[in-house]
Design an enzyme around this catalytic site. Sequence first.
Site, PDB file in Angstrom:
ATOM      1  N   HIS A 135       7.419 -26.942   0.380  1.00  0.00           N
ATOM      2  CA  HIS A 135       6.710 -28.002  -0.337  1.00  0.00           C
ATOM      3  C   HIS A 135       5.615 -27.430  -1.220  1.00  0.00           C
ATOM      4  O   HIS A 135       4.697 -28.146  -1.636  1.00  0.00           O
ATOM      5  CB  HIS A 135       6.141 -29.002   0.673  1.00  0.00           C
ATOM      6  CG  HIS A 135       7.223 -29.631   1.498  1.00  0.00           C
ATOM      7  ND1 HIS A 135       7.814 -30.833   1.187  1.00  0.00           N
ATOM      8  CD2 HIS A 135       7.867 -29.174   2.609  1.00  0.00           C
ATOM      9  CE1 HIS A 135       8.751 -31.106   2.073  1.00  0.00           C
ATOM     10  NE2 HIS A 135       8.808 -30.112   2.948  1.00  0.00           N
ATOM     11  N   LYS A 169     -13.640   1.520  -2.675  1.00  0.00           N
ATOM     12  CA  LYS A 169     -14.469   1.824  -1.495  1.00  0.00           C
ATOM     13  C   LYS A 169     -15.733   2.544  -1.946  1.00  0.00           C
ATOM     14  O   LYS A 169     -16.844   2.229  -1.490  1.00  0.00           O
ATOM     15  CB  LYS A 169     -13.707   2.742  -0.528  1.00  0.00           C
ATOM     16  CG  LYS A 169     -12.705   2.034   0.366  1.00  0.00           C
ATOM     17  CD  LYS A 169     -12.209   2.994   1.461  1.00  0.00           C
ATOM     18  CE  LYS A 169     -11.129   2.366   2.302  1.00  0.00           C
ATOM     19  NZ  LYS A 169     -10.552   3.272   3.271  1.00  0.00           N
ATOM     20  N   GLU A 229       0.832  -1.203   0.000  1.00  0.00           N
ATOM     21  CA  GLU A 229       0.000   0.000   0.000  1.00  0.00           C
ATOM     22  C   GLU A 229       0.869   1.256   0.000  1.00  0.00           C
ATOM     23  O   GLU A 229       0.474   2.292  -0.528  1.00  0.00           O
ATOM     24  CB  GLU A 229      -0.931  -0.011   1.234  1.00  0.00           C
ATOM     25  CG  GLU A 229      -2.319   0.498   0.902  1.00  0.00           C
ATOM     26  CD  GLU A 229      -3.360   0.160   1.957  1.00  0.00           C
ATOM     27  OE1 GLU A 229      -4.391  -0.417   1.594  1.00  0.00           O
ATOM     28  OE2 GLU A 229      -3.147   0.482   3.138  1.00  0.00           O
TER      29      GLU A 229
HETATM   30  O1  PA5 Z   1      -3.172   1.647   6.009  1.00  0.00           O
HETATM   31  C1  PA5 Z   1      -4.255   2.173   5.831  1.00  0.00           C
HETATM   32  O2  PA5 Z   1      -4.413   3.408   5.892  1.00  0.00           O
HETATM   33  C2  PA5 Z   1      -5.476   1.334   5.557  1.00  0.00           C
HETATM   34  O3  PA5 Z   1      -5.159  -0.017   5.451  1.00  0.00           O
HETATM   35  C3  PA5 Z   1      -6.503   1.504   6.675  1.00  0.00           C
HETATM   36  O4  PA5 Z   1      -5.940   1.090   7.889  1.00  0.00           O
HETATM   37  C4  PA5 Z   1      -7.774   0.694   6.396  1.00  0.00           C
HETATM   38  O5  PA5 Z   1      -8.299   1.050   5.160  1.00  0.00           O
HETATM   39  C5  PA5 Z   1      -8.817   0.916   7.483  1.00  0.00           C
HETATM   40  O6  PA5 Z   1      -9.093   2.281   7.606  1.00  0.00           O
HETATM   41  P1  PA5 Z   1      -9.838   2.846   8.877  1.00  0.00           P
HETATM   42  O7  PA5 Z   1      -8.932   2.706  10.037  1.00  0.00           O
HETATM   43  O8  PA5 Z   1     -10.108   4.281   8.556  1.00  0.00           O
HETATM   44  O9  PA5 Z   1     -11.091   2.061   9.044  1.00  0.00           O
END
Ligand code: PA5
Length: 468
Positions: A323, A437, A294
Amino acid sequence: MGQHQLKFYYKNVTAGVLGKEHGITEEQFKHLAAKSEPLIKQLNADRKSGRIRYRDLPYQDKTAEQVKNIAEQFKWCRNFVVLGIGGSALGNIALQTALNPYMYNLDASQRKGPRLFVFDNVDPQQMSSFLNWLDGELDKTVFNVISKSGRTAETAAQFLTVCKMLEGKFGREALKKHIIATTDPKEGTLRKIVDEFGLRSLEVPDGVGGRFSVLSPVGLLSAAICGIDIVQLLAGAADMDKKVSDVNFYKNPAAVNAAINYHYYNRNKRISVMMPYSFALKDLADWYRQLWAESLGKAKDLAGKDVFVGPTPVKALGATDQHSQVQLYREGPNDKLFTFLAVEDFDIDVQIGPAPEVALELEYLTNQKMSRLLNSEKLATEYALIASQRPCITVIFEKICPYTIGQFIYLFETSTSIAGMLFGINAYDQPAVELGKEATFALMGKSEYAELGERIKPFAKIDDQFII
Ligand code: PA5
């Protein structure tokens, strides 16, 4: 200092071991050092000026105290359920798997706190099986809903379901007893709910993104409540802070790791496999997978130019995946960098039983330690990969303990920041996640997204011509 250490070992990426085609020469390392050192300085300066807030998490003594106090108040609960996703769940899972026994939930004698469940999905079969079981335990259950934004559909859906269940059984007042929220200090949907319902809450510190938040209350509360020493966890991270702030490239494991990854990415080794040889460390590889993917997978560089960069992180588990994956890793395309996680001292060991007379070919195992077998398999796999000119790094845990886990987390977070700088991208946003989203909102009938819903419609219709 007497604390167990984490060691970063990278000889097996060098040209001395792998040859010039696949290894990194001294000259190339010099070039990487020259490119990285100004970036380390810049990161240190950015951090000093408060722009890299996750870097200060190891020093939040007051927060650690607050978390420990809350954990103390929840001692009465038998089940602690985390509701969250992505950065609001993966760290919790990783800490629990790393620092508590395998049978923690099933064997009361192996745990120092309540059972822990981390729900990071909205799978109806999984959820309903869990809720059916939980129904009889609800009075002894606490839910920690974690969401920085509070509007994440998965977490919100779980949260609303749980609220309905609690309210139906015990009335609205019970929400205060059974729920603690971890969310933005001031803004967001969850903060609004907390204020309205008078729920207990902890804060996701301002400027700390989800995937960099495990050392904040996001990861600390479930850890503390399950008996993990969060002070040692933070102390380990603070120890690593000194190493990863060193402007001497060769002494800075985060910089060397980022540079090795960057070097190989530019030479068509764009897959980064993390392979722990320890079940306890397996979910850290999952946590790393999100952090790396990410943060570094970006279409645009900082100047707004199309770059479409990002190494692909893959997790594997030794010895299990020997394996399953190693055939590909050795004989498939030489497009991967391997990072092994190895443990020197497992603390606990198992002695293998004796081989029977009829199977003397198994005698080599008789009375041997299981740890010796696992570590031999790690070395054997690394050796075999090196024989195929595949580059290998090893992160060595002297022991698995809160201190070394804290070091590991901080090492890879900082490495992600430096890798982001080498790639010239913003490692802290995730713009590409937004469209999915929003499309979910549209498909779930959120009125502001009606227009997007129309654009998705053609994809919802299954075209019979392409069904076999
Ligand atoms: O790293 C990130 O920003 C994302 O993975 C968020 O943690 C994830 O989308 C969840 O978001 P939130 O904490 O706003 O629910």
